[in-house]
Design an enzyme around this catalytic site. Sequence first.
Site, mmCIF file in Angstrom:
data_model
loop_
_atom_site.group_PDB
_atom_site.id
_atom_site.type_symbol
_atom_site.label_atom_id
_atom_site.label_comp_id
_atom_site.label_asym_id
_atom_site.label_seq_id
_atom_site.Cartn_x
_atom_site.Cartn_y
_atom_site.Cartn_z
ATOM 1 N N PRO A 1 14.209 -9.349 -8.566
ATOM 2 C CA PRO A 1 13.179 -9.703 -7.582
ATOM 3 C C PRO A 1 13.771 -10.442 -6.392
ATOM 4 O O PRO A 1 14.784 -11.140 -6.545
ATOM 5 C CB PRO A 1 12.230 -10.612 -8.369
ATOM 6 C CG PRO A 1 12.976 -11.064 -9.562
ATOM 7 C CD PRO A 1 14.084 -10.087 -9.829
ATOM 8 N N ASP A 2 13.176 -10.253 -5.231
ATOM 9 C CA ASP A 2 13.610 -11.062 -4.082
ATOM 10 C C ASP A 2 12.924 -12.425 -4.187
ATOM 11 O O ASP A 2 12.313 -12.742 -5.215
ATOM 12 C CB ASP A 2 13.335 -10.337 -2.750
ATOM 13 C CG ASP A 2 11.851 -10.137 -2.477
ATOM 14 O OD1 ASP A 2 11.017 -10.631 -3.253
ATOM 15 O OD2 ASP A 2 11.520 -9.479 -1.470
ATOM 16 N N PHE A 3 13.024 -13.238 -3.150
ATOM 17 C CA PHE A 3 12.374 -14.549 -3.197
ATOM 18 C C PHE A 3 10.921 -14.481 -2.715
ATOM 19 O O PHE A 3 10.025 -14.968 -3.370
ATOM 20 C CB PHE A 3 13.113 -15.543 -2.271
ATOM 21 C CG PHE A 3 14.321 -16.202 -2.893
ATOM 22 C CD1 PHE A 3 14.635 -16.037 -4.222
ATOM 23 C CD2 PHE A 3 15.148 -17.017 -2.112
ATOM 24 C CE1 PHE A 3 15.746 -16.659 -4.789
ATOM 25 C CE2 PHE A 3 16.259 -17.639 -2.663
ATOM 26 C CZ PHE A 3 16.556 -17.460 -3.991
ATOM 27 N N ARG A 4 10.735 -13.881 -1.534
ATOM 28 C CA ARG A 4 9.501 -14.161 -0.811
ATOM 29 C C ARG A 4 8.432 -13.083 -0.826
ATOM 30 O O ARG A 4 7.348 -13.308 -0.283
ATOM 31 C CB ARG A 4 9.850 -14.520 0.647
ATOM 32 C CG ARG A 4 10.620 -15.815 0.750
ATOM 33 C CD ARG A 4 10.994 -16.177 2.162
ATOM 34 N NE ARG A 4 11.693 -17.461 2.177
ATOM 35 C CZ ARG A 4 12.998 -17.605 1.904
ATOM 36 N NH1 ARG A 4 13.733 -16.539 1.608
ATOM 37 N NH2 ARG A 4 13.556 -18.803 1.929
ATOM 38 N N ASN B 1 23.258 -11.928 -0.687
ATOM 39 C CA ASN B 1 23.005 -11.730 -2.119
ATOM 40 C C ASN B 1 24.120 -12.323 -2.965
ATOM 41 O O ASN B 1 25.274 -12.409 -2.531
ATOM 42 C CB ASN B 1 22.827 -10.251 -2.427
ATOM 43 C CG ASN B 1 21.553 -9.717 -1.799
ATOM 44 O OD1 ASN B 1 20.733 -10.505 -1.350
ATOM 45 N ND2 ASN B 1 21.406 -8.415 -1.759
ATOM 46 N N ASP C 1 24.437 -11.161 -6.263
ATOM 47 C CA ASP C 1 24.548 -10.294 -7.438
ATOM 48 C C ASP C 1 25.858 -9.521 -7.518
ATOM 49 O O ASP C 1 26.163 -8.911 -8.549
ATOM 50 C CB ASP C 1 23.343 -9.340 -7.513
ATOM 51 C CG ASP C 1 23.141 -8.532 -6.235
ATOM 52 O OD1 ASP C 1 24.143 -8.106 -5.621
ATOM 53 O OD2 ASP C 1 21.982 -8.301 -5.837
ATOM 54 N N HIS D 1 26.317 -16.718 0.424
ATOM 55 C CA HIS D 1 25.736 -17.671 -0.522
ATOM 56 C C HIS D 1 26.468 -17.652 -1.865
ATOM 57 O O HIS D 1 25.881 -17.958 -2.900
ATOM 58 C CB HIS D 1 24.237 -17.387 -0.709
ATOM 59 C CG HIS D 1 23.457 -17.555 0.564
ATOM 60 N ND1 HIS D 1 22.227 -16.987 0.785
ATOM 61 C CD2 HIS D 1 23.760 -18.208 1.719
ATOM 62 C CE1 HIS D 1 21.795 -17.309 2.002
ATOM 63 N NE2 HIS D 1 22.709 -18.040 2.588
HETATM 64 P P1 CNA Z 1 13.723 -12.880 0.894
HETATM 65 O O1 CNA Z 1 13.378 -13.997 1.778
HETATM 66 O O2 CNA Z 1 13.084 -12.815 -0.441
HETATM 67 O O3 CNA Z 1 13.384 -11.531 1.718
HETATM 68 C C1 CNA Z 1 13.527 -10.257 1.179
HETATM 69 C C2 CNA Z 1 13.135 -9.252 2.255
HETATM 70 O O4 CNA Z 1 13.386 -7.947 1.751
HETATM 71 C C3 CNA Z 1 11.658 -9.295 2.632
HETATM 72 O O5 CNA Z 1 11.549 -9.132 4.024
HETATM 73 C C4 CNA Z 1 11.054 -8.099 1.902
HETATM 74 O O6 CNA Z 1 9.969 -7.534 2.579
HETATM 75 C C5 CNA Z 1 12.227 -7.146 1.903
HETATM 76 N N1 CNA Z 1 12.230 -6.204 0.785
HETATM 77 C C6 CNA Z 1 12.013 -6.469 -0.530
HETATM 78 N N2 CNA Z 1 12.177 -5.341 -1.266
HETATM 79 C C7 CNA Z 1 12.489 -4.370 -0.381
HETATM 80 C C8 CNA Z 1 12.780 -2.987 -0.523
HETATM 81 N N3 CNA Z 1 12.802 -2.373 -1.702
HETATM 82 N N4 CNA Z 1 13.061 -2.279 0.583
HETATM 83 C C9 CNA Z 1 13.058 -2.887 1.814
HETATM 84 N N5 CNA Z 1 12.807 -4.179 2.005
HETATM 85 C C10 CNA Z 1 12.533 -4.904 0.913
HETATM 86 O O7 CNA Z 1 15.301 -12.774 0.652
HETATM 87 P P2 CNA Z 1 16.492 -12.958 1.719
HETATM 88 O O8 CNA Z 1 17.617 -12.188 1.184
HETATM 89 O O9 CNA Z 1 16.051 -12.734 3.096
HETATM 90 O O10 CNA Z 1 16.787 -14.513 1.582
HETATM 91 C C11 CNA Z 1 18.056 -15.001 1.352
HETATM 92 C C12 CNA Z 1 18.173 -15.638 -0.030
HETATM 93 C C13 CNA Z 1 17.664 -14.743 -1.121
HETATM 94 C C14 CNA Z 1 19.599 -15.868 -0.389
HETATM 95 O O11 CNA Z 1 19.807 -17.223 -0.604
HETATM 96 C C15 CNA Z 1 19.879 -15.077 -1.670
HETATM 97 O O12 CNA Z 1 20.807 -15.701 -2.489
HETATM 98 C C16 CNA Z 1 18.558 -14.992 -2.307
HETATM 99 N N6 CNA Z 1 18.330 -13.945 -3.322
HETATM 100 C C17 CNA Z 1 19.316 -13.091 -3.684
HETATM 101 C C18 CNA Z 1 19.066 -12.130 -4.645
HETATM 102 C C19 CNA Z 1 20.167 -11.192 -5.046
HETATM 103 O O13 CNA Z 1 21.328 -11.558 -5.041
HETATM 104 N N7 CNA Z 1 19.833 -9.954 -5.380
HETATM 105 C C20 CNA Z 1 17.813 -12.044 -5.236
HETATM 106 C C21 CNA Z 1 16.818 -12.968 -4.851
HETATM 107 C C22 CNA Z 1 17.096 -13.900 -3.892
#
Ligand code: CNA
Length: 348
Positions: free
Chosen positions: A46-49, A120, A122, A139
């Site tokens: 999952p993403d964060f927001r 990311n 991961d 990060h």
């Molecule tokens: P965020 O703030 O959660 O934003 C994610 C963005 O991606 C949003 O604009 C969503 O609309 C968009 N989104 C989500 N799913 C999809 C998809 N399938 N296709 C297109 N767009 C999509 O996360 P950010 O990365 O902007 O914020 C940075 C943080 C998140 C960093 O500190 C990371 O370490 C942290 N993070 C990382 C992971 C990972 O490593 N996979 C996971 C969750 C959070």
Amino acid sequence: MSNPPIPTTAKPKNTIQSIADRIKTNQITRIIVLTGAGISTSAGIPDFRTPKTGLYDRLAPLKLPSPESIFHISYFSHSPEPFYAIAQARHPTTLKPTLSHAFLALLAKKNLLHFLFTQNIDGLEEDAGVPAEKILWTHGNWKDQHCSKCKSAYPDNMMRKAIRAGDVPYCLAPKCDGAIKPDVVFFGESLPEEFDEKVKLIPEADLMIVMGTSLRVAPCSGIQRMMGPGVPRVLINMERCGDMGSQDGDVCILGDCDEGVSEFAEALGWGDELKALWEEVVAVKEAKAKIDGNGGEDEDGPDLDACIAKMAAQMDERLGISKGHKKMLESHLSDKFARMMAGSRPAS
Ligand code: CNA
């Protein structure tokens, strides 16, 4: 007779096809990419927001001071348990690269990737085949881990074991009781030193691609504005973010990242190559997970929401104990005070 067309000096707007054509004709050869959590959501992280599916909404049962707390160094230093509760559900060794990661690897393979800034943690970009020297994990990532207090290194196998069990690993150094932290950059910590060096590559680029990020975390959120004048930018994301789309040369593909990169790859004539590369990297990761002993039935780890619910129950129980303890202490003190006031000698 109709009037002749009025000559115009306005530059035609870019499209994904016009950008692809410039790549195919070597007018674009140095691409900077900024990625975020959205490129890994289809891998099951999952993403964060994103409302409801994002981690921040799903952490609500933990009643944290703020959802960010779980990734804040000062919170982790006294309460590392919630972090490890969610780490148990989604450990990167069990995850597979997405089509979006494969697209980045294809850019590198074609010598078009000038540099990748990923937010990311991961590590899936490297799993997909992007060379490590082309990536800055702004990060940090899960490759190594150290004590959050004395900074001693901690063995990989013990870390894996602790994560699988959902336990907090503690430092092995004598007289140190620090919790072990993966080398990810928590809120309140500094970015890697190379960040300032690597951003100097941005003005050299002739295209920027921003994928899967809300552009809400500084300083990476500023990268989108570090391009040279007139350099086109492509956004591939569910939603608009930052000022992407506000400049003449910008192109926005709004929607799922994997679909966006497929559209881009088709425009480049790379559709089949992208699919083949993705299938290959997924197969390699699956084989590696089996060798490492991570490829069993439970390979994705326990359910995230179940881990959060279990942690919430433990925290409630602890809070219950401390509330009960406080109540007991208060009644003991008031009893003692009453007896003192009555001139009797307290029993203890
Ligand atoms: P965020 O703030 O959660 O934003 C994610 C963005 O991606 C949003 O604009 C969503 O609309 C968009 N989104 C989500 N799913 C999809 C998809 N399938 N296709 C297109 N767009 C999509 O996360 P950010 O990365 O902007 O914020 C940075 C943080 C998140 C960093 O500190 C990371 O370490 C942290 N993070 C990382 C992971 C990972 O490593 N996979 C996971 C969750 C959070």
